[in-house]
Design a protein around this motif. Structure first.
Motif, short mmCIF file in Angstrom:
data_model
loop_
_atom_site.label_atom_id
_atom_site.label_comp_id
_atom_site.label_asym_id
_atom_site.label_seq_id
_atom_site.Cartn_x
_atom_site.Cartn_y
_atom_site.Cartn_z
N LEU A 114 53.23 37.13 33.28
CA LEU A 114 51.98 36.55 33.79
C LEU A 114 52.24 35.69 35.03
N LEU B 157 53.41 37.90 38.01
CA LEU B 157 52.27 38.62 38.59
C LEU B 157 51.52 37.71 39.56
N ASP C 286 55.76 31.89 25.03
CA ASP C 286 55.27 33.06 25.74
C ASP C 286 54.54 33.90 24.71
N GLN C 287 53.26 34.03 24.87
CA GLN C 287 52.43 34.78 23.94
C GLN C 287 52.43 34.21 22.53
N HIS D 133 45.65 39.04 29.54
CA HIS D 133 46.98 39.64 29.68
C HIS D 133 47.61 40.07 28.37
N VAL E 268 44.77 44.58 32.38
CA VAL E 268 45.78 44.74 33.42
C VAL E 268 46.43 46.13 33.46
N ASN F 43 48.01 46.32 37.04
CA ASN F 43 48.93 45.43 37.76
C ASN F 43 49.69 46.16 38.86
N TYR G 237 57.64 42.73 19.68
CA TYR G 237 56.88 43.92 20.11
C TYR G 237 57.56 44.67 21.26
N GLU H 212 52.11 46.26 24.77
CA GLU H 212 52.45 45.70 26.08
C GLU H 212 51.24 45.90 26.98
N THR I 159 55.39 44.84 34.19
CA THR I 159 55.53 44.96 35.65
C THR I 159 56.99 45.23 36.00
C1 AZC Z 1 52.03 39.51 30.18
C2 AZC Z 1 51.97 40.83 29.44
O1 AZC Z 1 52.70 40.73 28.24
C3 AZC Z 1 52.55 41.93 30.31
O2 AZC Z 1 52.40 43.16 29.69
C4 AZC Z 1 51.84 41.94 31.66
O3 AZC Z 1 52.46 42.84 32.52
C5 AZC Z 1 51.87 40.57 32.28
O4 AZC Z 1 51.31 39.61 31.40
C6 AZC Z 1 51.08 40.50 33.57
O5 AZC Z 1 49.79 40.98 33.39
N1 AZC Z 1 51.47 38.42 29.40
C7 AZC Z 1 52.01 37.20 29.45
O6 AZC Z 1 53.00 36.99 30.12
N2 AZC Z 1 51.45 36.15 28.75
C8 AZC Z 1 50.30 36.12 28.07
C9 AZC Z 1 49.82 34.85 27.48
O7 AZC Z 1 49.66 37.11 27.93
#
Ligand code: AZC
Length: 824
Positions: A113, A116, A265-266, A351, A439, A468, A557, A656, A660
């Motif tokens: 995230l 990105l 993270d998540q 995300h 995304v 993305n 995951y 997922e 990216t």
């Molecule tokens: C991430 C996703 O896990 C990943 O799949 C994606 O490419 C990325 O965002 C950018 O969109 N998510 C995160 O890092 N964090 C959260 C809270 O979702």
């Protein structure tokens, strides 16, 4: 070049106060960075001025996380002075590469995230979009990971200790941030009830600006990061009462707000300081946006024509309540008018569909910390639920909504009653925005069909997809000079700005000489990685091995365990002499685990334990090696990705959101072994699925497997190799003397339901890995596929993604004169 040299020397002396003759790499890096910043600032000022002159609509990207990594090389390339700088520094007795190593990664994010967000700022700058990134300048970024006895140990990332030559700290422009306090009611001249929030505590937000240059276009945008400053030094009362130390303590307490990035993270941690960070960031940002807007406008209803605000996940979603508060309580607008302004201004990106990542905040906490915002949220909810009722009873929502109105209202409400009464930030973000985007295509479909299905029925136009992308400047040109130079020598450098031009490489895939040159570039990158690993880990890599790489956050995951089971199985086959045709490979793992995530940390430990055993076993270690790369971060990715031949993208289908890393690898000519998940699906469609190694169950198959009762034990009993690998992990085969160390991992799979279907995909994964090994023996065919992979990655540029956001969500155009590259 002489000019740059002079500037560097001048900065060593006058900015850093050092003797230019003492050849400190640290001083010369800083001086070079300052000289580069000098070259950016004029264009930054011109860029900012041009926005006012042209009354441009601005985009504000609000993100609690950014992962810029290092800035020096990227900025040199964007300015087109990389070669000049290389020569200048060499004249001064330094290698540019060594100097660049002096810079600390700016690690102000957790993973995808945050990275990105940084790619998006790069694209806004390059496309000439009037954009601003807003975030927090954490004193401590994502922790530094060291591996001790195979285990992750977290160390503080004191990245600012040596200063940050890129940032302008603007101590003269402070914004007040208020917390706690109470709400008073009053009646305005028209007899309407009004509210005023008188806050208890105040801290100050100080802007720190980092300049983000576009590619060769004189367009430089701003990433404004807030740092918390106490206001107590202005509070004379403290000094008058003689409570000096009390005042200092309070100052330290206030400044804690921007001290550290939350390393989860998540997984939401739900801590009070985190909410404070979110509001601190949001209110300072909204104040700054409105300050700029009010310079040219009096009428707040014009806001959506001048301003677009993108919420990067729900972390900044309290901005919706904050803007409402300002419009209602300060501008004294009517609710309906204020609400229209909000919805038209905000847009929200989701995300993840992992339920544990969906943010909620206890009502009791919000009521205490932000009492007026909680009132506003209640009012938004009451009006929204009335609207739901109306829509549900109307024809266009059909029977679906109507039948079960009470349940529907409970499901979509902003307030969740259990386990504790909390605000669902995702619902606030959806209701308060005109656009909600996923995304990647599959992710967006799952948002519509599962996670936000009720909202999809209520607002069928709102949820949309923006797959993305990644910036080719950092992830190809700057990270992979050997390959970039080869590409440029055949098709020119236009691909750096227009990644679709890579399709011109397609015919070259059939040319043996080009294939040889392509392999030579890969080998050069593998050798560079070899030298790096030797320096850092004192390990010797075999560059003739297939480099198989799995780097990303450690999460169940993402299934690092599936990869590990393949490694253990390959080890067993080699040990048992059952792998005469095994293609030698080195398997790399890298990634950080959230410090509170037990299972992820145990996975890291298991990988290191297996690595130690395999690498020490002389029967196999000329054919199979395992490397754990400590402290995975942006700059490490820049080294590893260009050297990679096989990219592991093996998440459970549907889990997922996009990924990216998958894009960065393919862009650099790695072949992908992956599941039908996230943006890997769209990559396979763009490249041709036969040019990747796709395996495993699809999302809908997993849903039906789950519905019919998934029993991992069946796989365990039915597959001898799998059983052997799991039994070894459970025993002390990899943890001599520590029986049961990895039992939690195995039990989680066998008796814990295997939530991520590792065992279900194991056999297919092994088959795909066998295909990989076989193909690698045919280097001509491997290289042909590698070229075609890279050639078809044009769509996955963040420039394409940002162009779509600009057109379809923000309604913003690139600045005139910048569309075609060169700026004014
Ligand atoms: C991430 C996703 O896990 C990943 O799949 C994606 O490419 C990325 O965002 C950018 O969109 N998510 C995160 O890092 N964090 C959260 C809270 O979702």
């Amino acid at each position: 070049m002489e000019g740059l040299k002079k500037d560097v020397i001048r900065h060593v002396v006058s900015s850093l106060g050092s003797d230019y003759a003492s050849k400190s790499a640290y001083n010369y890096y800083n001086a070079l960075a300052l000289a580069v910043r000098d070259r950016l600032i004029d264009n930054w000022i011109k860029t900012q001025r041009s926005y006012y002159d042209e009354k441009a609509k601005r985009v504000y990207y609000l993100s609690l996380e950014y992962l810029p990594g290092k800035s020096l090389m990227n900025n040199l390339h964007c300015l087109g002075i990389y070669e000049t700088a290389r020569k200048a520094m060499s004249d001064l007795g330094f290698s540019l590469e060594d100097l660049a190593e002096q810079e600390w990664d700016a690690g102000l994010g957790n993973g995808g995230l945050g990275r990105l967000a940084s790619c998006f700022l790069d694209s806004m700058a390059t496309l000439g979009i009037p954009g601003y990134g807003y975030g927090i300048r954490y004193d401590y970024g994502i922790f530094h990971q060291v591996i001790e006895d195979g285990k992750q140990v977290e160390q503080a990332d004191n990245w600012m200790r040596v200063g940050n030559p890129w940032a302008y700290e603007r101590g003269q422009h402070l914004f007040p941030v208020r917390f706690f306090g109470e709400v008073k009611n009053w009646t305005d001249e028209y007899g309407r009830l009004r509210h005023t929030w008188t806050a208890g505590d105040t801290v100050l937000a100080m802007p720190c600006d980092m300049l983000v240059p576009g590619w060769d276009n004189h367009h430089v945008i701003n990433m404004r990061l807030w740092s918390a400053r106490s206001d107590v030094e202005f509070d004379l009362d403290f000094f008058n009462t003689g409570n000096y130390l009390g005042a200092v303590e309070e100052k330290i307490f206030d400044e804690k707000i921007s001290k550290v990035l939350y390393p989860s993270d998540q997984i939401e941690e739900g801590r009070e300081l985190r909410l404070k960070q979110q509001y601190f960031f949001v209110t300072a940002t909204i104040q700054d946006i409105l300050r700029r807007f009010r310079k040219k406008h009096q009428d707040m209803t014009e806001l959506p024509q001048s301003v677009a605000i993108q919420l990067n996940d729900t972390h900044p979603a309290i901005a919706i309540a904050e803007l409402m508060r300002i419009l209602l309580d300060e501008d004294l607008l009517d609710w309906e008018v204020a609400w229209d302004i909000c919805v038209s201004t905000f847009a929200y990106t989701n995300h993840t569909i992992l339920p544990e990542a969906l943010e909620t905040w206890p009502v009791s906490l919000l009521e205490r910390m932000l009492p007026r915002h909680m009132q506003i949220i209640y009012e938004i909810n009451a009006r929204f639920l009335r609207e739901v009722e109306r829509v549900a009873r109307s024809e266009d929502c059909g029977q679906l909504c109507h039948r079960d109105l009470d349940h529907l209202k409970q499901r979509v409400s902003l307030i969740q009653e259990r386990p504790i009464k909390s605000v669902r930030m995702a619902h606030l973000a959806i209701i308060g925005s005109h656009s909600v985007n996923g995304v990647a295509a599959l992710h967006t479909e799952l948002l519509k069909a599962r996670v936000f299905d009720d909202f999809q029925r209520l607002y069928p136009q709102k949820i949309n997809n923006k797959t993305n992308g990644v910036t080719p400047r950092r992830w190809l040109w700057s990270a992979n000079q050997p390959l970039s130079r080869l590409i440029a020598s055949h098709i020119g450098t236009g691909f750096v700005r227009n990644l679709d031009e890579l399709t011109q490489l397609e015919p070259l895939a059939a040319d043996p000489a080009f294939r040889e040159a392509w392999r030579a570039a890969k080998l050069e990158n593998k050798q560079r990685l070899q030298a790096y690993i030797k320096r850092k880990l004192m390990r010797e890599l075999h560059t003739e091995h297939l480099f198989d790489v799995h780097i990303k956050r450690i999460h169940e995951y993402k299934r690092q365990v599936l990869n590990l089971l393949h490694v253990v199985t390959a080890y067993n086959r080699l040990r048992h002499g059952q792998a005469a045709d095994f293609t030698p490979r080195t398997v790399f793992f890298g990634g950080k685990a959230a410090p509170s995530y037990f299972m992820a940390k145990r996975i890291i430990h298991a990988i290191n334990a297996v690595a130690a055993t395999v690498n020490a076993d002389s029967r196999v270690n000329d054919k199979l090696q395992v490397v754990y790369l400590p402290n995975y971060c942006v700059s490490q990715a820049e080294r590893v990705i260009p050297a990679t031949e096989l990219s592991e993208q093996i998440s459970t289908a549907g889990m997922e959101a996009s990924g990216t890393g998958n894009m960065k690898f393919a862009l650099n000519g790695a072949l992908t072994i992956g599941t039908w998940d996230g943006a890997t699906i769209e990559m396979a469609q763009a490249i041709g699925p036969e040019l990747l190694f796709i395996f495993g169950m699809r999302e809908d198959e997993l849903v039906s497997l789950r519905q019919h009762g998934y029993n991992p034990m069946l796989y365990y009993h039915g597959d001898e190799e799998l059983r052997e690998a799991l039994d070894m992990l459970r025993s002390d085969a990899f943890s001599p003397g520590q029986h049961g160390l990895f039992a939690p991992l195995v039990d989680n799979l066998l008796h814990g339901g295997d939530r991520f279907f590792v065992l279900a995909d194991y056999r297919q994964y092994l088959g795909a890995q066998q295909d990989v090994g076989r193909l690698y023996l045919d280097q001509e065919e491997w290289t042909r596929r590698s070229i075609l992979n890279a050639a078809r990655m044009g769509f996955f540029s963040s420039d394409r993604a940002i162009s779509q956001y600009a057109r379809e969500i923000w309604d913003v155009a690139p600045m005139a004169g910048l569309q075609n590259g060169k700026g004014a």
